[in-house]
Write a protein that holds these residues in place. Structure first.
Motif, PDB file in Angstrom:
ATOM      1  N   LEU A  99      -0.219  24.542  71.995  1.00  0.00           N
ATOM      2  CA  LEU A  99       0.562  26.373  71.707  1.00  0.00           C
ATOM      3  C   LEU A  99       1.265  25.946  72.684  1.00  0.00           C
ATOM      4  N   ILE A 100       1.257  25.517  74.050  1.00  0.00           N
ATOM      5  CA  ILE A 100       2.328  25.707  75.146  1.00  0.00           C
ATOM      6  C   ILE A 100       3.480  24.558  74.803  1.00  0.00           C
ATOM      7  N   GLY A 101       2.793  23.096  74.430  1.00  0.00           N
ATOM      8  CA  GLY A 101       3.872  22.167  74.238  1.00  0.00           C
ATOM      9  C   GLY A 101       4.785  22.667  73.018  1.00  0.00           C
ATOM     10  N   ALA A 102       4.558  23.927  71.606  1.00  0.00           N
ATOM     11  CA  ALA A 102       5.298  24.279  70.869  1.00  0.00           C
ATOM     12  C   ALA A 102       5.812  24.801  71.556  1.00  0.00           C
ATOM     13  N   TRP A 103       5.775  25.784  72.003  1.00  0.00           N
ATOM     14  CA  TRP A 103       6.721  26.825  72.656  1.00  0.00           C
ATOM     15  C   TRP A 103       7.443  26.002  73.510  1.00  0.00           C
ATOM     16  N   ARG A 104       6.919  25.724  74.422  1.00  0.00           N
ATOM     17  CA  ARG A 104       8.322  25.082  75.346  1.00  0.00           C
ATOM     18  C   ARG A 104       9.264  24.467  74.851  1.00  0.00           C
ATOM     19  N   LEU A 105       8.889  23.455  73.777  1.00  0.00           N
ATOM     20  CA  LEU A 105       8.883  22.422  72.846  1.00  0.00           C
ATOM     21  C   LEU A 105       9.371  20.936  73.308  1.00  0.00           C
ATOM     22  N   MET A 120       2.761  18.143  73.744  1.00  0.00           N
ATOM     23  CA  MET A 120       2.174  18.093  72.456  1.00  0.00           C
ATOM     24  C   MET A 120       1.948  17.223  72.422  1.00  0.00           C
ATOM     25  N   SER A 121       1.937  15.644  72.676  1.00  0.00           N
ATOM     26  CA  SER A 121       1.655  14.062  72.517  1.00  0.00           C
ATOM     27  C   SER A 121       0.222  14.375  72.919  1.00  0.00           C
ATOM     28  N   MET A 122       0.489  15.119  74.608  1.00  0.00           N
ATOM     29  CA  MET A 122      -0.971  14.556  74.764  1.00  0.00           C
ATOM     30  C   MET A 122      -2.109  16.230  74.218  1.00  0.00           C
ATOM     31  N   GLY A 123      -1.720  16.527  73.041  1.00  0.00           N
ATOM     32  CA  GLY A 123      -2.419  17.849  72.322  1.00  0.00           C
ATOM     33  C   GLY A 123      -2.794  17.033  71.211  1.00  0.00           C
ATOM     34  N   ARG A 124      -2.034  16.160  70.807  1.00  0.00           N
ATOM     35  CA  ARG A 124      -2.501  15.529  69.822  1.00  0.00           C
ATOM     36  C   ARG A 124      -3.710  14.560  69.851  1.00  0.00           C
ATOM     37  N   THR A 125      -3.131  13.760  71.044  1.00  0.00           N
ATOM     38  CA  THR A 125      -4.449  12.676  71.641  1.00  0.00           C
ATOM     39  C   THR A 125      -5.742  13.257  71.897  1.00  0.00           C
ATOM     40  N   ALA A 126      -5.588  14.637  72.262  1.00  0.00           N
ATOM     41  CA  ALA A 126      -7.558  15.409  72.609  1.00  0.00           C
ATOM     42  C   ALA A 126      -7.704  15.386  71.058  1.00  0.00           C
ATOM     43  N   ALA A 127      -6.657  15.788  70.341  1.00  0.00           N
ATOM     44  CA  ALA A 127      -7.576  15.950  68.334  1.00  0.00           C
ATOM     45  C   ALA A 127      -8.277  14.439  68.799  1.00  0.00           C
ATOM     46  N   VAL A 128      -7.381  13.445  68.459  1.00  0.00           N
ATOM     47  CA  VAL A 128      -8.428  12.089  68.149  1.00  0.00           C
ATOM     48  C   VAL A 128      -9.706  11.638  69.170  1.00  0.00           C
ATOM     49  N   LEU A 129      -9.108  12.115  70.507  1.00  0.00           N
ATOM     50  CA  LEU A 129     -10.545  12.021  71.447  1.00  0.00           C
ATOM     51  C   LEU A 129     -11.654  13.110  71.237  1.00  0.00           C
ATOM     52  N   GLN A 130     -11.249  13.959  70.567  1.00  0.00           N
ATOM     53  CA  GLN A 130     -12.098  15.262  70.447  1.00  0.00           C
ATOM     54  C   GLN A 130     -13.209  14.732  69.405  1.00  0.00           C
ATOM     55  N   GLU A 142       7.179  19.231  64.367  1.00  0.00           N
ATOM     56  CA  GLU A 142       6.789  19.021  64.926  1.00  0.00           C
ATOM     57  C   GLU A 142       6.254  19.759  65.500  1.00  0.00           C
ATOM     58  N   SER A 143       7.009  20.734  65.820  1.00  0.00           N
ATOM     59  CA  SER A 143       6.405  22.094  66.260  1.00  0.00           C
ATOM     60  C   SER A 143       5.287  22.902  65.580  1.00  0.00           C
ATOM     61  N   LEU A 144       5.222  22.946  63.920  1.00  0.00           N
ATOM     62  CA  LEU A 144       5.124  23.324  63.116  1.00  0.00           C
ATOM     63  C   LEU A 144       3.481  22.424  63.178  1.00  0.00           C
ATOM     64  N   LYS A 145       3.404  21.018  63.492  1.00  0.00           N
ATOM     65  CA  LYS A 145       2.326  20.447  63.719  1.00  0.00           C
ATOM     66  C   LYS A 145       1.046  20.637  65.068  1.00  0.00           C
ATOM     67  N   ALA A 146       2.123  21.086  65.316  1.00  0.00           N
ATOM     68  CA  ALA A 146       1.213  21.351  67.064  1.00  0.00           C
ATOM     69  C   ALA A 146       0.639  22.264  67.292  1.00  0.00           C
ATOM     70  N   ARG A 147       1.625  23.588  65.985  1.00  0.00           N
ATOM     71  CA  ARG A 147       0.819  24.803  66.012  1.00  0.00           C
ATOM     72  C   ARG A 147      -0.234  24.710  64.991  1.00  0.00           C
ATOM     73  N   VAL A 148      -0.110  23.707  64.544  1.00  0.00           N
ATOM     74  CA  VAL A 148      -1.313  24.137  63.062  1.00  0.00           C
ATOM     75  C   VAL A 148      -2.542  22.852  63.799  1.00  0.00           C
ATOM     76  N   LEU A 149      -2.406  22.202  64.770  1.00  0.00           N
ATOM     77  CA  LEU A 149      -3.682  21.620  65.144  1.00  0.00           C
ATOM     78  C   LEU A 149      -3.886  22.275  66.990  1.00  0.00           C
TER      79      LEU A 149
END
Lengths: 177, 663
Positions: free
Chosen positions: B25-31, B36-46, B119-126
């Protein structure tokens, strides 16, 4: 105006959630009788003991409010309930019995051994009357007022807790009606 | 040890889900690309950690670790291995692990794939996906911990509900959950679009394959459930309007609507707000279904062990998630540009009508399912709503919808005219006219409803064929056969998918009509050697014996039935599972293309015979055959989608097709 349309979903949703929240507080397994507030269906049953009177729906009207207890000598929960009924009898509560799917010999033996709390007993060996009453399983107890209307149905055995918390206050109210 | 590993994995997964949401959320807001890449990794790890927890529970079941309360409650050492594996998701807690597992796998799939997604849409979806995941993980850990220990550990466990000990159980819930949870992606896309304040054709192009996949799983899952209840519940019905069945039907109806409205959004840029609303509601209906099954708010054959605490948590979760989404909708959606205009004779208009009918059908089912709850909450009256209500309300809506189905694909986008449209539909119209007249001539005027049913299925099946025929017709003059093969090969897979799905609807209608009009049954007490004839089929009771199964005892009756293919043996059993003191019925079914003969046995009758119920079910298999055809049509269409998404990647759609009108 256009904005109002977009507000409609969340307003409807709030109503639904409120309904669910209220619905959560109830217990769907409590199934009341459809007879509540209505007179008992008419029946006329022969006695278990040939010397005693049988039980008819007319016996249920007049006098004091009374209990109609559906039992059977084969029913384990009824045996569990039996001492409570004996205690109620000694307190002067009028209890009528409906012996369900039972042989007369078994019922007589059961009552001779455990005591007879009933003023009258109707023998419903075929189970016809019990179907009219909408009984699912013994024991079930109907509370019937002076006019012969069903006011409450207790599903399962009457325990001392059930009697003091629910049934006794109701009986007292019916007596003063 | 294994329970502690599972427990720890679930807690870590919850933390990761929270990290995922916050950083994205923060990553997409601040671009901020790193966040955002950290968030994606968290999704995979989860997903990986939930996989560990799921595997831990599965291992505990297979090895029979009865020190875990859940394992002890739902399996024992005599239970066949298949059902010990199936028991992993056969209980409330286990099924919730499966739920969050599928949710996390979908999230990981979006994180890993989806290269061309902005990328920002993907981040917010995730990010939204992470919030949903965290809510369900919290539910699991706080109210339904699957890894609670039992001290002292029992020597052996109790038993999985015998009704659930069936191969159907092993596949039905996971497939259904793949569908339910698949709709969470649509939800996340919808909420992400609202946060961004922008919807474009790319959005629809991305969300549609997910909705289609979820719809396929839901279709298969619901159909499997129907088949399963048909053969296990022992009285031969295929749909009961049970609250839990309704809970699966509602998301399916909305997913079907969403599937079509996405098409309009993608192709024509219209129905923007409506599509977003549907994407929120479809997944909300999945959550309402969970609430229904687990809160004890309604009684149902499917209900899990009831715990009011769970009901409160799920209701709170629905209130917060759907409430926030709808709040965002009320705030942001008015800012979306109103879509392109279209006339009353156009594909857009037909699809809008389709959506209205599907929404009305959903509302009907919703009211029928929850009316008892609301009435009880307001007046304290207990009522139940049964099949007569649904037959009187749902059936007419669906019949009208079915009339519409064959119009849609024949219409052109934007503007069409009535004359040419009707001439395109001449064959389907002719076929249904023949069906009505033929049925009334053969079966009499008394079967007028059945005649209408046949007409509808002819209309749907021939209508689906007409879609293909219109594609394959020569462009200029010439014989139909000239170059036909080339035109067939040039037809996109999506068109084949459409034709299959719509024809499948017709096949199902045919089955339902035959069952409604000509189903018959008989109940008699039979002794060995005795025969019974029903609807021209003769069944003889040939033998009766007691048998011992691995964890049950059964009375087994053998019947001989004369069919065109010769004599066949049917076996019907009444099983008693001593561990749980439960009796189940295994029906003997002679499956045939034109119908089934269905036998279930009951108790011994007073006179000494065996109570036998015999049913004749004409064309019943068409009901499920048609449904599987629909699902197959969806798969064919999905295969096509993949190609088109790839094409989009290369060409790059013009950006900003649908910028918000006033930002």
């Amino acid at each position: 105006m256009r904005r109002l349309i977009f507000l409609a979903p969340i307003v409807l949703f709030a109503i639904v959630v409120a309904g669910f929240a209220l619905g959560l507080r109830r217990d769907p397994s409590l199934l009341p009788s459809t007879l509540i507030g209505k007179p008992l269906p008419s029946f006329s049953l022969p006695p278990v003991d040939p010397k005693a009177p049988g039980l008819t729906s007319a016996d249920m009207t007049g006098g004091s409010p009374r209990l109609l207890n559906v039992f059977g000598s084969w029913c384990v929960s009824c045996r569990y309930e039996h001492p409570v009924l004996m205690a109620l009898k000694s307190q002067g509560v009028a209890i009528e019995g409906l012996d369900w799917r039972d042989s007369r010999a078994d019922a007589t033996r059961f009552l001779a051994a455990e005591g007879n709390p009933y003023e009258r007993i109707g023998d419903d060996e075929a189970g016809r009357t019990v179907i009219d009453l909408g009984v699912a399983a013994a024991p079930e107890t109907f509370i019937v007022d002076r006019q012969g209307r069903v006011r409450y149905k207790q599903v399962g055995p009457i325990t001392p807790e059930v009697w003091t918390s629910t049934l006794a206050p109701l009986m007292a109210r019916l007596k003063s009606e | 040890m294994i329970a502690e590993i599972g427990q720890l994995a679930l807690i870590l997964a919850l933390c990761l889900a929270l990290v995922q949401s916050a950083s994205l959320l923060i990553g997409a807001w601040r671009l901020d690309g790193a966040l955002m890449s950290m968030g994606r990794t968290a999704a995979v790890l989860q997903a990986a950690f939930i996989a560990v927890a799921f595997a831990a529970l599965g291992t505990a079941y297979v090895t029979g670790d009865f020190s875990i309360a859940l394992v002890a409650a739902h399996s024992n050492s005599a239970q066949p291995l298949l059902y010990r594996v199936g028991a992993t998701w056969g209980s409330h807690e286990g099924s919730m692990i499966l739920w969050v597992f599928i949710l996390a796998v979908y999230g990981a799939a979006i994180a890993l794939a989806g290269g061309s997604l902005r990328e920002s849409l993907k981040a917010r979806v995730l990010a939204v996906q992470g919030v949903v995941g965290a809510a369900f993980l919290g539910f699991l850990l706080l109210t339904s911990n699957p890894f609670l220990r039992l001290t002292p550990a029992p020597f052996d466990g109790a038993e999985l509900n015998p009704v659930l000990q069936d191969p159907g159980l092993v596949f039905h819930p996971p497939v259904l959950y793949l569908g339910y949870v698949g709709l969470s992606i649509a939800f996340s896309f919808g909420v992400a679009a609202l946060i961004e304040g922008r919807v474009d054709a790319n959005w629809a192009r991305w969300v549609r394959p997910w909705v289609l996949a979820a719809w396929i799983f839901l279709t298969i899952g619901i159909t499997m459930g129907s088949v399963w209840s048909y053969y296990t519940l022992g009285w031969g019905g295929w749909w009961f309007w049970d609250p839990v069945e309704n809970a699966s039907l509602m998301p399916w109806l909305l997913a079907t609507a969403l599937l079509h409205s996405c098409l309009v959004l993608e192709k024509r840029g219209a129905l923007i707000s409506w599509t977003i609303l549907l994407s929120i509601l479809a997944f909300s209906m999945s959550m309402v279904g969970t609430f229904l099954v687990r809160s004890g708010v309604l009684t149902s054959v499917h209900a899990f062990a009831v715990d009011p605490k769970r009901g409160v948590y799920i209701l709170g979760m629905i209130a917060v998630m759907t409430g926030l989404a709808l709040g965002l909708f009320a705030w942001r959606a008015p800012r979306f540009r109103t879509g392109a205009l279209f006339t009353a004779v156009s594909k857009e208009y037909a699809i809008t009508l389709n959506n209205l009918f599907l929404a009305a059908a959903t509302a009907t089912v919703f009211l029928g399912t929850f009316y008892p709850v609301f009435v009880d909450a307001l007046h304290g009256d207990k009522i139940s709503v049964g099949p007569p209500y649904f037959n009187a309300t749902f059936a007419p809506i669906f019949m009208l919808l079915f009339v519409l189905v064959s119009f849609g694909p024949m219409l052109n986008w934007k503007r069409d005219s009535l004359g040419p449209l009707l001439s395109r539909l001449i064959w389907p119209a002719l076929a249904s006219a023949i069906a009505v007249v033929g049925a009334i001539l053969i079966f009499g005027i008394g079967h007028v409803m059945a005649a209408l049913g046949f007409a509808l299925s002819a209309w749907l099946i021939v209508g689906a064929g007409a879609v293909l025929a219109r594609r394959w017709r020569p462009v200029s003059h010439g014989a139909f056969w000239d170059g036909l093969w080339g035109r067939m090969r040039a037809t996109p897979l999506a068109i084949f998918g459409l034709a299959l799905a719509h024809a499948g609807l017709g096949v199902t209608t045919l089955g339902i009509t035959a069952m409604a009009g000509w189903q018959s049954n008989a109940v008699i007490a039979m002794t060995p050697g005795q025969s019974l004839t029903l609807a021209g089929k003769t069944v003889t009771l040939t033998g009766l014996r007691g048998i011992e199964g691995p964890n049950y005892e059964a009375a087994q009756a053998r019947f001989a039935i004369e069919t065109l293919a010769g004599s066949r043996v049917l076996i019907s059993e009444r099983r008693f599972y001593p561990d749980s003191q439960t009796t189940t019925t295994e029906a003997g079914i002679n499956v045939g293309l034109l119908g089934n003969v269905y036998i279930s046995i009951g108790d011994r009758a007073a006179g000494g015979g065996l109570v036998v119920r015999l049913w004749n079910h004409p064309l019943v298999n068409f009901i499920w055959g048609g449904a599987f055809m629909m699902a197959f049509g969806g798969m064919v269409s999905l295969a096509d989608r993949r190609l088109r998404v790839a094409v989009v990647k290369r060409v790059r759609a013009p950006a900003g097709v649908l910028e918000p009108a006033a930002a």
